[in-house]
Write a protein that holds these residues in place. Structure first.
Motif, short mmCIF file in Angstrom:
data_model
loop_
_atom_site.label_atom_id
_atom_site.label_comp_id
_atom_site.label_asym_id
_atom_site.label_seq_id
_atom_site.Cartn_x
_atom_site.Cartn_y
_atom_site.Cartn_z
N MET A 1 0.84 -1.20 0.00
CA MET A 1 0.00 0.00 0.00
C MET A 1 0.88 1.25 0.00
N ARG A 2 0.56 2.18 -0.88
CA ARG A 2 1.33 3.41 -0.93
C ARG A 2 0.83 4.38 0.12
N LEU A 3 1.77 4.95 0.88
CA LEU A 3 1.44 5.92 1.92
C LEU A 3 1.64 7.34 1.39
N PRO A 4 0.91 8.30 1.95
CA PRO A 4 1.10 9.70 1.56
C PRO A 4 2.34 10.29 2.23
N LEU A 5 3.51 9.91 1.72
CA LEU A 5 4.76 10.30 2.37
C LEU A 5 5.09 11.78 2.21
N ASP A 6 4.46 12.44 1.25
CA ASP A 6 4.77 13.86 1.02
C ASP A 6 4.50 14.71 2.25
N GLY A 7 3.53 14.31 3.06
CA GLY A 7 3.21 15.08 4.26
C GLY A 7 4.00 14.67 5.47
N GLY A 8 4.88 13.67 5.31
CA GLY A 8 5.69 13.21 6.42
C GLY A 8 5.06 12.02 7.13
N VAL A 9 5.81 11.44 8.07
CA VAL A 9 5.34 10.27 8.81
C VAL A 9 5.64 10.44 10.29
N VAL A 10 4.90 9.70 11.10
CA VAL A 10 5.20 9.57 12.52
C VAL A 10 5.81 8.19 12.71
N LEU A 11 6.91 8.11 13.47
CA LEU A 11 7.59 6.84 13.67
C LEU A 11 7.30 6.29 15.06
N GLN A 281 7.54 1.77 -1.80
CA GLN A 281 6.58 2.86 -1.95
C GLN A 281 6.60 3.41 -3.38
N LEU A 282 7.77 3.48 -3.97
CA LEU A 282 7.87 3.94 -5.36
C LEU A 282 7.15 2.97 -6.31
N ARG A 283 7.38 1.68 -6.09
CA ARG A 283 6.73 0.68 -6.95
C ARG A 283 5.22 0.72 -6.78
N ALA A 284 4.75 0.94 -5.54
CA ALA A 284 3.31 1.00 -5.29
C ALA A 284 2.66 2.20 -5.98
N GLY A 285 3.48 3.25 -6.20
CA GLY A 285 2.96 4.44 -6.85
C GLY A 285 2.91 4.31 -8.36
#
Length: 286
Positions: A1-11, A281-285
């Motif tokens: 599943m592709r995540l909306p990484l452009d807005g950042g993530v919480v770890l 993530q790139l492949r999922a996009g």
């Protein structure tokens, strides 16, 4: 599943002693990949290294860990677990360290005093408050009396990290506002639910110990009981990870929590796992 990484993530950074050094590799790779870290929730070494990274950056954090492992501070850390992996004189010395630490636990109750433990935390972190951290940051500990998960998002940084890292047998529970807190790994080894209070998406970083090898015909009672308990922790871990939006799992599960020689190996494993995550993530996009 592709995540909306452009807005950042919480770890959500899990506990694991020296295996947690892999967190620094993950953080460095995400940073270089342009992924903004919006916040960090950490347990035990995840809390320690997450705070160190927020304050010192990737290079500074790794340098500080190397300084610790090459100093006499690490050599004086009590060794209360793990298998004897060396032969000859090295194995004999390792057994002696185990014996001394266990004798201290039997006579004094813990292998290290709270004061000495706080000094060790102070080796890594400055004396400031959680509120002064540059980004949202949260520490997970366990209430020694009730077994409840405790989330610390304000108050003394060093004391909070010490409480989250206070491994039973190593050091006594830490006093915090009328409670006695110990290692957050007892109930929240990978603090996914706590991380979600800081934002989304939540990416969990898992650096837990692998299930110990079994020899059912020869294992003594202590080892058999520990392995049975480890099975329960493994199942709890799976349930926690299922709540994350994504999981990064560096290949460090074979390391012992006190493998001070494994800094470079752990950082490299963290980088490799984070790189694999970003490529996925790139492949999922598409």
């Amino acid at each position: 599943m592709r995540l909306p990484l452009d807005g950042g993530v919480v770890l959500a950074l899990g506990g694991g002693g020296m295996r947690g050094v892999a967190h620094l590799g993950v953080l460095a790779e995400l940073e270089e990949g342009g992924v903004r870290i919006k916040g960090i929730a950490g347990t035990s070494s995840g809390a320690m290294l997450g705070a160190l990274w927020l304050l010192a950056g990737s290079a500074g954090a790794v340098a500080r860990v190397r300084q610790f492992t090459s100093s006499g501070v690490a050599k004086r850390m009590p060794d209360i677990g793990g298998e004897v992996s060396s032969a000859g004189l090295a194995g004999l010395f390792q057994r002696a360290r185990h014996g001394v630490a266990l004798l201290r636990m039997l006579t004094a109750g813990h292998a290290m005093s709270v004061e000495r433990f706080l000094d060790q935390v102070g080796f890594f972190l400055p004396d400031l408050t959680i509120e002064a951290m540059p980004r949202p940051y949260l520490v997970v500990a366990t209430d020694n009396g009730t077994g409840d998960e405790v989330r610390l998002d304000r108050g003394p940084l060093r004391l909070a990290v010490a409480a989250s890292s206070a491994m039973p047998g190593l050091v006594a529970p830490i006093a915090w506002n009328g409670r006695r807190l110990q290692d957050g790994g007892a109930v929240g080894e990978i603090p996914v639910a706590a991380a979600r209070t800081l934002g989304t998406p939540v990416v969990a970083v898992e650096v837990s110990e692998g299930l110990p090898r079994a020899n059912p015909d020869h294992d003594g009672l202590p080892r058999a009981m520990f392995r049975a308990a480890a099975m329960g922790w493994q199942e709890l871990r799976r349930r926690m990870l299922s709540e994350a939006d994504a999981v990064i799992a560096p290949h460090v599960n074979h390391l012992h929590w006190a493998d001070y020689h494994a800094v470079d190996e752990s950082v490299a494993a963290g980088r490799a796992a984070a790189r694999e995550f970003l490529e996925g993530q790139l492949r999922a996009g598409g």
